[in-house]
Design an enzyme around this catalytic site. Structure first.
Site, PDB file in Angstrom:
ATOM      1  N   ASP A 110     -57.505  17.583  67.761  1.00 31.55           N
ATOM      2  CA  ASP A 110     -56.722  18.987  67.378  1.00 31.55           C
ATOM      3  C   ASP A 110     -58.258  19.373  66.355  1.00 31.55           C
ATOM      4  O   ASP A 110     -57.734  19.301  64.862  1.00 31.55           O
ATOM      5  CB  ASP A 110     -55.565  19.367  66.830  1.00 31.55           C
ATOM      6  CG  ASP A 110     -56.043  17.737  65.285  1.00 31.55           C
ATOM      7  OD1 ASP A 110     -54.812  17.859  64.635  1.00 31.55           O
ATOM      8  OD2 ASP A 110     -56.744  16.843  65.613  1.00 31.55           O
TER       9      ASP A 110
ATOM     10  N   ASP B  84     -61.802  15.398  63.516  1.00 29.97           N
ATOM     11  CA  ASP B  84     -62.346  15.143  65.116  1.00 29.97           C
ATOM     12  C   ASP B  84     -64.297  16.372  65.458  1.00 29.97           C
ATOM     13  O   ASP B  84     -64.586  15.634  66.359  1.00 29.97           O
ATOM     14  CB  ASP B  84     -61.632  16.717  66.047  1.00 29.97           C
ATOM     15  CG  ASP B  84     -59.955  16.424  65.245  1.00 29.97           C
ATOM     16  OD1 ASP B  84     -59.397  16.229  64.601  1.00 29.97           O
ATOM     17  OD2 ASP B  84     -59.040  15.655  66.004  1.00 29.97           O
TER      18      ASP B  84
ATOM     19  N   ASN C 177     -50.276   9.670  55.380  1.00 27.86           N
ATOM     20  CA  ASN C 177     -51.085  10.077  54.763  1.00 27.86           C
ATOM     21  C   ASN C 177     -50.431  11.913  55.000  1.00 27.86           C
ATOM     22  O   ASN C 177     -50.193  12.602  53.980  1.00 27.86           O
ATOM     23  CB  ASN C 177     -52.400  10.680  55.025  1.00 27.86           C
ATOM     24  CG  ASN C 177     -51.684  11.059  56.821  1.00 27.86           C
ATOM     25  OD1 ASN C 177     -51.234  10.632  57.350  1.00 27.86           O
ATOM     26  ND2 ASN C 177     -53.564  10.512  57.119  1.00 27.86           N
TER      27      ASN C 177
ATOM     28  N   HIS D  17     -61.224   9.392  59.814  1.00 30.39           N
ATOM     29  CA  HIS D  17     -60.775   9.302  60.765  1.00 30.39           C
ATOM     30  C   HIS D  17     -60.970   8.932  61.943  1.00 30.39           C
ATOM     31  O   HIS D  17     -61.023   7.769  62.346  1.00 30.39           O
ATOM     32  CB  HIS D  17     -59.417   9.393  60.146  1.00 30.39           C
ATOM     33  CG  HIS D  17     -58.549   9.633  58.611  1.00 30.39           C
ATOM     34  ND1 HIS D  17     -58.307   8.737  58.385  1.00 30.39           N
ATOM     35  CD2 HIS D  17     -58.771  10.807  57.931  1.00 30.39           C
ATOM     36  CE1 HIS D  17     -58.234   8.980  56.746  1.00 30.39           C
ATOM     37  NE2 HIS D  17     -58.157  10.615  56.724  1.00 30.39           N
TER      38      HIS D  17
HETATM   39  O1  RIB Z   1     -54.034  10.916  59.448  1.00 25.36           O
HETATM   40  C1  RIB Z   1     -55.733  11.333  60.115  1.00 25.36           C
HETATM   41  C2  RIB Z   1     -55.238  12.358  61.588  1.00 25.36           C
HETATM   42  O2  RIB Z   1     -54.805  13.940  61.325  1.00 25.36           O
HETATM   43  C3  RIB Z   1     -56.887  12.728  61.813  1.00 25.36           C
HETATM   44  O3  RIB Z   1     -56.827  12.777  63.087  1.00 25.36           O
HETATM   45  C4  RIB Z   1     -56.761  14.169  61.314  1.00 25.36           C
HETATM   46  O4  RIB Z   1     -57.700  14.739  62.149  1.00 25.36           O
HETATM   47  C5  RIB Z   1     -55.456  14.908  61.688  1.00 25.36           C
HETATM   48  O5  RIB Z   1     -55.635  15.660  62.899  1.00 25.36           O
HETATM   49 CA    CA Z   2     -57.462  14.640  64.735  1.00 25.90          CA
END
Ligand code: RIB
Ligand code: CA
Length: 310
Positions: free
Chosen positions: A11, A16, A159, A236
């Site tokens: 996404d 990403d 988060n 991430h």
């Molecule tokens: O929590 C981090 C994730 O959520 C990552 O994939 C970021 O791109 C969001 O999609």
């Molecule tokens: Ca993502």
């Protein structure tokens, strides 16, 4: 050794984009296809960003197939406040000239795995709606996939909420289907990715990367979070790709992971039990990251990509 064939469901999204850049630049991986899902921003933007990245980075022959705009059963959520309204922070890549592939992401996943059983790794770095739909349509993908990994979940804190990580919280029902499908999910969660901080020394290296730095990496990372000598935004999604490149970068432990879908305050929580008590694990859960080697790998690959695009 032949590169590992992968499908990236994503996404885009700032991290990403960093993950896709890493996957494209690594000789250890071959991207067979990118599939997109609504998540950080809406599906039109996540798909548009994947199409722009494909041409900017130079892999126009890799199909990009759009999938689900939203969750199976929930009102769509987004993270535009984190990734920017357009989804790539301050980056403004040239418009794509090539269209997405016809069809739905779930069907691309099914057909690509069916065509090469045991050879293709599926990695999901966004909400799991496309993967859940593929499983519902063709449960045999659990046998056809060589490996299945996600960036998602957390066995500590979330988060999106104190309990839940964004990708899981965006579609808890999809995640429950995915973790209950009978395959082993390699869960690279926040417990790992929160260690992957783009601190000042990392960003300084990005400043030396030509167009890749000025047009993508820096406008992404500097939008994503405050950068100081010791602090920076967590990249991430790149952790899931780095794991596929070199599994020794992440310590993993077998666990039973169940997804909370009914909790008033805990919806989307990946309830992780490392005490198997004779139950078969359904997940390998990341517990730590070799941070220096992670950044050595990532920045070396980025330098190679920067050299290629000039
Ligand atoms: O929590 C981090 C994730 O959520 C990552 O994939 C970021 O791109 C969001 O999609
Ligand atoms: Ca993502």
């Amino acid at each position: 050794m032949a590169p590992k064939k992968i499908i990236i469901d994503c996404d885009p999204g700032i991290d990403d984009a960093l993950a896709i850049t890493l996957a494209h630049g690594s000789p250890a991986l071959e991207i067979l296809g990118i599939t997109t899902v609504g998540g950080n921003v809406n599906l039109a933007y996540t798909t548009g960003n994947a199409l722009r990245l494909r041409e900017f980075l130079g892999f126009p022959g890799v199909p990009v197939t759009a999938g689900s705009a939203g969750a199976l059963m929930r009102t769509p959520v987004d993270a535009a406040e984190v990734h920017g309204e357009l989804g790539l922070g301050g980056a403004r890549l040239p418009e794509a000239t090539l269209p997405p592939r016809e069809g739905h992401a779930a069907d691309f996943i099914i057909e690509t795995l069916r065509a090469a059983p045991g050879e293709v790794t599926l990695v999901a770095i966004g909400p799991l709606t496309n993967v859940a739909l593929a499983l519902l349509k063709e449960p045999r993908i659990v046998d056809w996939a060589r490996e299945f990994a996600i960036l998602g979940g957390s066995y500590t804190r979330g988060n999106f909420s104190p309990a839940a990580e964004f990708n899981i919280a965006a579609d808890p029902e999809a995640a429950a289907i995915v973790f209950g499908a009978g395959w082993t999910v390699t869960m690279i969660g926040l417990d790992v990715s929160r260690q992957a901080l783009a601190v000042g020394s990392v960003v300084d290296r990005m400043r030396e990367m030509g167009r890749l730095g000025t047009e993508l990496l820096l406008p992404c990372v500097e939008f994503y979070g405050m950068v100081t000598a010791d602090e920076g935004p967590a990249v991430h999604d790149a952790c899931a790709i780095a794991y596929l490149i070199d599994p020794t970068l992440v310590a993993v432990k077998p666990a039973v992971v169940r997804v909370e879908t009914a909790g008033r305050y805990t919806s989307g929580m990946t309830v992780t039990d490392f005490n198997l008590a004779d139950r078969p694990p359904n997940a390998l859960v990341g517990t730590s990251l070799d941070v220096p080697r992670f950044w050595d790998l990532v920045l070396k690959v980025y330098e190679d990509v920067a050299h290629r695009i000039g």
